[in-house]
Design an enzyme around this catalytic site. Structure first.
Site, short mmCIF file in Angstrom:
data_model
loop_
_atom_site.label_atom_id
_atom_site.label_comp_id
_atom_site.label_asym_id
_atom_site.label_seq_id
_atom_site.Cartn_x
_atom_site.Cartn_y
_atom_site.Cartn_z
N LYS A 1 1.01 -1.41 0.08
CA LYS A 1 0.30 -0.01 0.04
C LYS A 1 0.74 0.58 0.04
CE LYS A 1 -4.95 1.22 0.15
NZ LYS A 1 -5.63 -0.48 -0.16
N ASP B 1 -7.10 4.51 -4.29
CA ASP B 1 -7.55 4.10 -2.84
C ASP B 1 -8.25 5.44 -3.34
OD1 ASP B 1 -7.57 1.76 -1.00
OD2 ASP B 1 -7.50 4.15 -0.06
N1 GLU Z 1 -7.55 -0.11 -2.73
C1 GLU Z 1 -7.98 -1.55 -3.54
C2 GLU Z 1 -8.29 -2.49 -2.17
O1 GLU Z 1 -7.77 -1.52 -0.69
C3 GLU Z 1 -8.02 -1.96 -4.73
C4 GLU Z 1 -5.79 -2.21 -4.44
C5 GLU Z 1 -5.60 -2.58 -6.22
O2 GLU Z 1 -6.54 -3.03 -6.76
O3 GLU Z 1 -4.78 -3.12 -6.11
O4 GLU Z 1 -8.34 -3.03 -2.32
#
Ligand code: GLU
Length: 444
Positions: free
Chosen positions: A124, A164
């Protein structure tokens, strides 16, 4: 493993990270029993190696605003675990972003990605930069400055960021553009890209649709029809919008949506036409949800969350810790029988305890909102084979993945009395796959 001891050690070594501690505690308490059936895990100190991220990058992001003033923000990328695939997870741009929040998100992402059945590790990133109120050019300059630091740590087989909170198609486009320029390659290093340059159909819809597909699986276990059910949604961003769209198409009645200022309550239900207005309001005009209440003459409650409104089903789709113990009790008192989380960790531990005690259908985010990252995984596959799949193909795959995640939750979460503890099910299933991969790869 003794959960209390592991936790107190982590708290001592990494103080002032309450969200990270919260996420770790939830997982460890639910996997403890299964973990302790495998003494070899402890010999390899799997637990510390799983809780502490592989590495954290943090950097200053310097950019120039429209007034010509030089601004700085702090950017991060957390590469949590790559046992089952390249690091994968979104980028969050929000004023609240700090290391604790990103550590909790990267930790959660590792288990979520494991559940998707696709080969993705967990990561992340983000920055304490808020795109709200910024001009398009400012957002572009920020994204470019952010990637000028980030680019050397990511790559299609190394670490694949996505969106996100605060990061949608526009931001991913700007970040991808700068990455492409610096790395001199056009590969699937970001997901959530525009359709013209490698994006996947259904990616914008995936988190919301996936959450509804998961909800339908849960409802099936109790023979409940979604038609006519009253649903309270929080948030009004990407996840909330497509959750509402799918629910409305299935004949459910969506009565609330919100943003960080307050929520709207529409007793007649948000229909397809009103939802089209919300898409325009939030995605094009970048306005506030209050304007919906002004346009349609319904109730708007400033500074509050929608959980006191009577509903059958709650789908929190805004942010972490948005349902506390009191909110959970209010929902239960009003007859809410299902909660399916579109956001990451929207319920506090006290709220989760209330839901589990009441034995309602309760799906934690790492299971229910895994549709987003699943279609990101499908986007990576399409980029690798240099092909694009049709809308129906991707939607079908998404449905199957959500079904599969539901089955894994049942497998590990079904209690003797028949109640399914989806929290335990998701955590144990997600954990076992990562644990086995880590064991097989030796001490790293
Ligand atoms: N931010 C999204 C999540 O919390 C998607 C992450 C992504 O597609 O890599 O899963």
């Amino acid at each position: 493993m003794e959960v209390k001891k592991v936790l107190s050690d982590l708290k001592r070594r990494f103080p002032n990270e309450p969200e990270y501690h919260q996420a770790v505690e939830e997982v460890l308490t639910t996997i403890e029993e299964e973990y302790n059936k495998h003494p070899e895990f402890d010999r390899y100190n799997l637990i510390e190696r799983l809780c502490i991220p592989d590495r954290i990058f943090s950097f200053r992001v310097t950019w120039v605003d429209d007034k010509g003033q030089v601004q700085t923000n702090t950017g991060y990328r957390i590469q949590h675990n790559n046992a089952i695939g390249p690091y994968k997870g979104g980028i969050r741009f929000h004023s609240s972003v700090n290391q604790s929040i990103l550590k909790f998100l990267a930790f959660e992402q590792t288990f979520k990605n494991s559940l998707t059945t696709l080969p993705m590790g967990g990561g992340k990133g983000g920055a304490d930069f808020s795109p709200r109120g910024k001009s398009d050019m400012e957002v572009m300059r920020f994204c470019q400055a952010f990637v000028t630091e980030l680019w050397r740590h990511i790559g299609p087989e190394t670490d694949v960021p996505a969106g996100d909170i605060g990061v949608g198609g526009r931001e991913v486009g700007y970040m991808f553009g700068m990455y492409k320029k610096l790395a001199r390659e056009h590969t699937g290093t970001f997901t959530g890209k525009g359709l013209e340059f490698g994006g996947s159909l259904i990616r914008p819809e995936a988190t919301g649709y996936g959450n509804v597909y998961f909800l339908l699986e849960m409802l099936k276990t109790r023979n409940i029809d979604i038609k006519g059910k009253v649903v309270a949604i929080s948030g009004s961003g990407n996840v909330a919008q497509y959750t509402a769209e799918k629910l409305i198409s299935l004949g459910a009645k969506v009565i609330t949506m919100s943003d960080s200022n307050g929520y709207i309550y529409d007793p007649d239900g948000i229909d397809a036409e009103k939802l089209a207005y919300i898409f325009e309001l939030k995605n094009v005009q970048r306005g506030r949800i209050r304007e919906y209440a002004e346009k349609y003459g319904c109730k708007y409650v400033e500074g509050a969350r929608p959980w006191n409104e009577k509903c059958d089903i709650a789908m929190p789709s805004a942010t972490q810790n948005e349902i506390d113990g009191d909110d959970a009790r209010a929902l239960l008192k009003n007859g809410c029988f299902a909660v399916s989380e579109g956001a990451n960790m929207p319920s506090t531990p006290e709220a989760i305890a209330e839901f589990l005690n009441a034995k309602i259908l309760y799906a934690p985010g790492k299971a229910a909102n895994a549709g987003g990252v699943s279609v990101s995984g499908l986007e990576m596959t399409q980029n690798s084979i240099k092909l694009g799949w049709s809308k129906d193909e991707v939607d079908e795959k998404l449905k199957n993945i959500m079904k599969d995640i539901h089955n894994q939750c049942i497998r590990y979460g079904k209690q003797e009395d028949g109640y399914v503890n989806y929290v335990k099910g998701a955590n144990v299933a997600g954990f076992m796959k990562v644990a086995k991969a880590m064991m097989a790869q030796g001490i790293l």
